[in-house]
Design an enzyme around this catalytic site. Sequence first.
Site, PDB file in Angstrom:
ATOM      1  N   ASP A 102      53.174  -7.466 -16.206  1.00  0.00           N
ATOM      2  CA  ASP A 102      53.774  -7.298 -14.880  1.00  0.00           C
ATOM      3  C   ASP A 102      54.703  -8.472 -14.570  1.00  0.00           C
ATOM      4  O   ASP A 102      54.551  -9.557 -15.139  1.00  0.00           O
ATOM      5  CB  ASP A 102      52.687  -7.252 -13.803  1.00  0.00           C
ATOM      6  CG  ASP A 102      51.755  -6.063 -13.987  1.00  0.00           C
ATOM      7  OD1 ASP A 102      52.184  -5.072 -14.594  1.00  0.00           O
ATOM      8  OD2 ASP A 102      50.604  -6.152 -13.507  1.00  0.00           O
TER       9      ASP A 102
HETATM   10  N1  URA Z   1      46.836  -6.044 -16.599  1.00  0.00           N
HETATM   11  C1  URA Z   1      47.508  -6.127 -15.436  1.00  0.00           C
HETATM   12  O1  URA Z   1      47.026  -5.742 -14.389  1.00  0.00           O
HETATM   13  N2  URA Z   1      48.763  -6.660 -15.479  1.00  0.00           N
HETATM   14  C2  URA Z   1      49.349  -7.129 -16.600  1.00  0.00           C
HETATM   15  O2  URA Z   1      50.465  -7.622 -16.561  1.00  0.00           O
HETATM   16  C3  URA Z   1      48.602  -7.035 -17.794  1.00  0.00           C
HETATM   17  C4  URA Z   1      47.356  -6.490 -17.774  1.00  0.00           C
END
Ligand code: URA
Length: 235
Positions: A102
């Site tokens: 993310d």
């Molecule tokens: N899980 C999440 O919630 N976000 C990420 O970026 C990676 C794994």
Amino acid sequence: MRLDKFLANMGVGTRSQVKDCIRQGKVAINGEIIKKPEQKVDEKKDCVSVDGKSIQFLNLQYYMLYKPQGFVTATEDREHKTVLDLVDSPIKRQLFPVGRLDKDTEGLLLITNDGTLAHELLSPKKHVKKVYYAKIAGKVTDEDIKAFQKGLDLGDFTTMPATLKILVQGDCSEILVEICEGKFHQVKRMFEAVGKKVTYLKRISMGTLQLDENLQPGEWRTLTESEIDNLKKGK
Ligand code: URA
């Protein structure tokens, strides 16, 4: 190298997609249509084309990036800076990130032009392990450890058993979690399912590859030969 492996490595498609493409007579070596995926190709001398378009041989490159917050995991984006803006490489246009973090997640990101390895690492059948460090608003408990181990119902799917380790227990807890899936926002959604919020998330490993402690956010380095070999062997 086998023709299907060469095409998959160059990012033309997955191994099975390129096999289909070869069998359909779309692939030529030095102008001659070849329908055998196992046909050998000398990637430095032969001229391979797909649908008449020549496929340039590119050496495979592997980079470890410490992704900082604020960058999107994509090759292009109209609005935001991408992780590829951080990496300097002569073959930048062929590179892509393996998997997604993310925008507000930090940590280990593999960037490569090796389509075969990317497919192996991301295939849901391979259950490649990923370890995240996270800060959690709220007290993470032994009940949470059990719930993660059992699998959590996230509405559209139930997670596979995940290992949760509490590093600091308090109003703001710190944890390590190991998952072997890679669904969208998975770690954040797992904590939401037990009524807690992730306030900071960092990936520290993927398969055999560990985030280099000497890298700072935004920095990258090429992988060593043994890191590449171990990733390919899955050891
Ligand atoms: N899980 C999440 O919630 N976000 C990420 O970026 C990676 C794994």
